[in-house]
Design an enzyme around this catalytic site. Structure first.
Site, mmCIF file in Angstrom:
data_model
loop_
_atom_site.group_PDB
_atom_site.id
_atom_site.type_symbol
_atom_site.label_atom_id
_atom_site.label_comp_id
_atom_site.label_asym_id
_atom_site.label_seq_id
_atom_site.Cartn_x
_atom_site.Cartn_y
_atom_site.Cartn_z
ATOM 1 N N MET A 30 0.850 -1.194 0.000
ATOM 2 C CA MET A 30 0.000 0.000 0.000
ATOM 3 C C MET A 30 0.888 1.246 0.000
ATOM 4 O O MET A 30 0.437 2.333 0.382
ATOM 5 C CB MET A 30 -0.929 -0.002 1.212
ATOM 6 C CG MET A 30 -1.901 -1.188 1.177
ATOM 7 S SD MET A 30 -3.432 -0.907 2.073
ATOM 8 C CE MET A 30 -2.817 -0.556 3.707
ATOM 9 N N HIS A 34 8.975 0.971 3.547
ATOM 10 C CA HIS A 34 10.080 0.971 4.499
ATOM 11 C C HIS A 34 10.932 -0.264 4.216
ATOM 12 O O HIS A 34 10.654 -1.028 3.279
ATOM 13 C CB HIS A 34 9.560 0.994 5.947
ATOM 14 C CG HIS A 34 8.496 -0.039 6.223
ATOM 15 N ND1 HIS A 34 8.768 -1.383 6.248
ATOM 16 C CD2 HIS A 34 7.163 0.083 6.452
ATOM 17 C CE1 HIS A 34 7.664 -2.054 6.504
ATOM 18 N NE2 HIS A 34 6.665 -1.189 6.626
ATOM 19 N N GLU A 35 11.932 -0.444 5.049
ATOM 20 C CA GLU A 35 12.886 -1.527 4.840
ATOM 21 C C GLU A 35 12.196 -2.903 4.785
ATOM 22 O O GLU A 35 12.656 -3.801 4.077
ATOM 23 C CB GLU A 35 13.917 -1.465 5.976
ATOM 24 C CG GLU A 35 15.221 -2.141 5.728
ATOM 25 C CD GLU A 35 15.966 -1.742 4.450
ATOM 26 O OE1 GLU A 35 15.836 -0.586 3.982
ATOM 27 O OE2 GLU A 35 16.668 -2.609 3.913
ATOM 28 N N HIS A 37 9.294 -3.597 3.372
ATOM 29 C CA HIS A 37 8.841 -3.798 1.984
ATOM 30 C C HIS A 37 10.031 -4.092 1.067
ATOM 31 O O HIS A 37 9.949 -4.948 0.180
ATOM 32 C CB HIS A 37 8.158 -2.533 1.451
ATOM 33 C CG HIS A 37 6.908 -2.143 2.168
ATOM 34 N ND1 HIS A 37 6.838 -1.052 3.009
ATOM 35 C CD2 HIS A 37 5.674 -2.699 2.169
ATOM 36 C CE1 HIS A 37 5.610 -0.946 3.481
ATOM 37 N NE2 HIS A 37 4.880 -1.921 3.003
ATOM 38 N N GLY A 147 4.761 -10.100 4.111
ATOM 39 C CA GLY A 147 5.555 -10.062 5.341
ATOM 40 C C GLY A 147 4.877 -10.816 6.478
ATOM 41 O O GLY A 147 3.651 -10.783 6.621
ATOM 42 N N GLU A 148 5.693 -11.454 7.303
ATOM 43 C CA GLU A 148 5.170 -12.180 8.469
ATOM 44 C C GLU A 148 4.679 -11.239 9.566
ATOM 45 O O GLU A 148 4.036 -11.672 10.502
ATOM 46 C CB GLU A 148 6.243 -13.118 9.035
ATOM 47 C CG GLU A 148 6.507 -14.297 8.125
ATOM 48 C CD GLU A 148 7.469 -15.312 8.717
ATOM 49 O OE1 GLU A 148 8.071 -15.030 9.781
ATOM 50 O OE2 GLU A 148 7.632 -16.382 8.106
ATOM 51 N N LYS A 149 5.005 -9.960 9.452
ATOM 52 C CA LYS A 149 4.487 -9.002 10.434
ATOM 53 C C LYS A 149 2.961 -9.095 10.467
ATOM 54 O O LYS A 149 2.342 -9.017 11.513
ATOM 55 C CB LYS A 149 4.952 -7.611 10.046
ATOM 56 C CG LYS A 149 4.057 -6.507 10.509
ATOM 57 C CD LYS A 149 4.721 -5.641 11.514
ATOM 58 C CE LYS A 149 3.804 -4.632 12.140
ATOM 59 N NZ LYS A 149 2.774 -4.114 11.292
ATOM 60 N N GLN A 153 -2.915 -11.948 8.156
ATOM 61 C CA GLN A 153 -3.163 -11.662 6.737
ATOM 62 C C GLN A 153 -2.580 -12.772 5.859
ATOM 63 O O GLN A 153 -3.200 -13.237 4.902
ATOM 64 C CB GLN A 153 -2.534 -10.307 6.384
ATOM 65 C CG GLN A 153 -2.399 -10.038 4.899
ATOM 66 C CD GLN A 153 -1.945 -8.633 4.609
ATOM 67 O OE1 GLN A 153 -2.703 -7.698 4.735
ATOM 68 N NE2 GLN A 153 -0.699 -8.442 4.197
ATOM 69 N N MET A 188 8.857 -2.930 11.823
ATOM 70 C CA MET A 188 8.658 -1.840 10.865
ATOM 71 C C MET A 188 7.226 -1.871 10.346
ATOM 72 O O MET A 188 6.677 -2.931 10.055
ATOM 73 C CB MET A 188 9.638 -1.961 9.715
ATOM 74 C CG MET A 188 11.031 -1.643 10.155
ATOM 75 S SD MET A 188 12.081 -1.340 8.739
ATOM 76 C CE MET A 188 13.639 -1.154 9.588
HETATM 77 O O1 PAF Z 1 -0.068 -5.716 3.666
HETATM 78 C C1 PAF Z 1 -0.467 -4.802 2.922
HETATM 79 O O2 PAF Z 1 0.219 -3.807 2.652
HETATM 80 C C2 PAF Z 1 -1.873 -4.906 2.337
HETATM 81 O O3 PAF Z 1 -2.758 -5.486 3.228
HETATM 82 C C3 PAF Z 1 -1.897 -5.621 0.983
HETATM 83 C C4 PAF Z 1 -1.459 -7.080 1.104
HETATM 84 C C5 PAF Z 1 -0.989 -4.907 -0.005
HETATM 85 C C6 PAF Z 1 -3.324 -5.621 0.420
HETATM 86 O O4 PAF Z 1 -3.794 -4.321 0.262
#
Ligand code: PAF
Length: 281
Positions: A30, A34-35, A37, A147-149, A153, A188
Site C-alpha cells: 500500500m 520501508h525496509e 517492503h 511479510g510475516e508481520k 493476513q 517496521m
Molecule cells: O499488507 C499490505 O500492505 C496490504 O494489506 C496488501 C497485502 C498490499 C493488500 O492491500
C-alpha cells in the site's frame, strides 16, 4: 522501471515480461515503503526473474472510522525506491480502476479472518482477500511475497489460495518474509510514521514486553505482566495479547511448540501489531 496505472497498460507490460521468459514475482504493497517492503522486493528478486510491485491503498480493507484518508501516500519516493531495487514494473491503479462503478464482489475467508485483528477490524480481511485476489488476477504472477508481520493476513491469503485453486498455473507459491525490526526491536510498519517522538520511544516496549512474556513461559501471569508493562509504557489499550497456533491460528490455553504470541496495542491514535514464535525468532 515501467509504471502502469490502467489494466490495459499493465496487461501489455506483463505480456512483455512474459515474452522475455522467466518467473514473475508480485510484491503487493500500500506504499509508504520501508525496509520491510524492500526486504520483500529483495527476496522476490532473489527468487524470480522479474519483480512486479503494486502500490494501492485499498479502501475496502479500512473500516469507516479507520485511517484510509490519513494513510501515508508518498508515491514519487516509493517509485524511486522500487526502481533502485530493480523492480521491472510498478502497478499503481486508481481506486476506480480496481473497483469500477457497479463493483459487487467480496471475498471472505472464514476461520483465519476471525478473532485477533478480525475481531477489532470487521471486514478488514475481506477487503484484503478481495484485493489480493484481484491483484493476482491482474498480474498473474508465478509467486507472491508477503511479510510475516501481518501473520494473520498471510494465513488468510494462504487459505484463499488453497481454497480457490490459485496454485499453478496461476500463483505457484505464497512466500513469507520474516518481520523486519528497527534497532530497538519495533516491527517496521508504515503506521509507525504516525507516532510522535515520545510515542515512538515508548513503542519499543511492545516487542520488549512480548519477549519478556515469552521468556517467562507465556503463562497467564506473564501475559498479565505484558499488559501491565504496556500500560506503564504509555500504551492506552491492548486490543489483544493471545497465544495461537502459528499454522491454524487456533487459540491456545498454554504455551506449545507451535505457538505464537500475537499482540495489538494502541498508543495515541496508532494501533501497532506484532507477533513472535514462542520458540524464539
Ligand atoms: O499488507 C499490505 O500492505 C496490504 O494489506 C496488501 C497485502 C498490499 C493488500 O492491500
Amino acid at each position: 522501471m515501467q509504471t502502469a496505472n490502467t489494466l490495459s497498460v499493465l496487461r501489455s507490460a506483463v505480456d512483455g515480461l512474459r515474452a522475455g521468459g522467466g518467473a514473475i514475482a508480485l510484491v503487493p504493497t500500500m506504499g509508504a515503503l520501508h525496509e520491510g517492503h524492500l526486504t520483500l522486493v529483495r527476496e522476490a528478486k532473489r527468487r524470480a526473474d522479474h519483480v512486479v510491485a503494486s502500490i494501492f491503498v485499498n479502501p475496502r480493507q479500512f473500516g469507516p472510522k479507520e485511517d484510509f484518508r490519513a494513510y501515508p501516500r508518498q508515491f514519487a519516493r516509493d517509485a524511486a525506491l522500487l526502481e533502485a531495487e530493480g523492480v521491472a514494473l510498478l502497478w499503481a491503479p486508481e481506486p476506480s480502476e480496481v473497483y469500477p462503478a457497479g463493483y459487487a464482489t467480496n471475498v471472505s475467508v472464514a476461520g483465519a479472518s476471525e478473532g485477533l485483528c478480525g475481531a477489532d477490524r470487521p471486514g478488514h480481511f475481506d477487503g484484503v482477500a478481495t484485493v489480493v485476489l484481484k491483484l493476482f488476477n491482474q498480474v498473474r504472477p508465478d509467486m507472491a511475497f508477503f511479510g510475516e508481520k501481518d501473520w494473520q493476513q498471510l494465513a488468510v491469503i494462504r487459505r484463499m489460495a488453497r481454497d480457490l485453486d490459485l496454485t499453478q498455473p496461476h500463483v505457484e507459491a505464497i512466500h513469507a518474509v520474516p518481520v523486519v525490526r528497527e534497532a530497538d526491536g519495533l516491527a517496521m510498519s508504515s503506521r509507525n510514521a504516525y507516532l510522535s517522538a515520545e510515542q515512538r520511544r515508548a513503542a519499543a516496549a511492545l516487542p520488549a514486553a512480548m519477549r519478556g512474556a515469552i521468556a517467562a513461559g507465556a503463562t497467564p501471569d506473564a501475559m498479565a505482566t505484558l499488559r501491565d508493562r504496556l500500560a506503564g509504557a504509555g500504551f492506552d489499550r491492548v486490543d489483544y495479547a493471545e497465544l495461537r497456533d502459528g499454522d491454524s491460528l487456533a487459540p491456545l490455553e498454554s504455551a506449545a511448540p507451535c505457538a505464537r504470541l500475537f499482540v495489538a496495542a494502541r498508543i495515541g491514535g496508532t494501533r501497532l501489531i506484532d507477533n513472535m514464535p514462542l520458540s524464539g525468532e
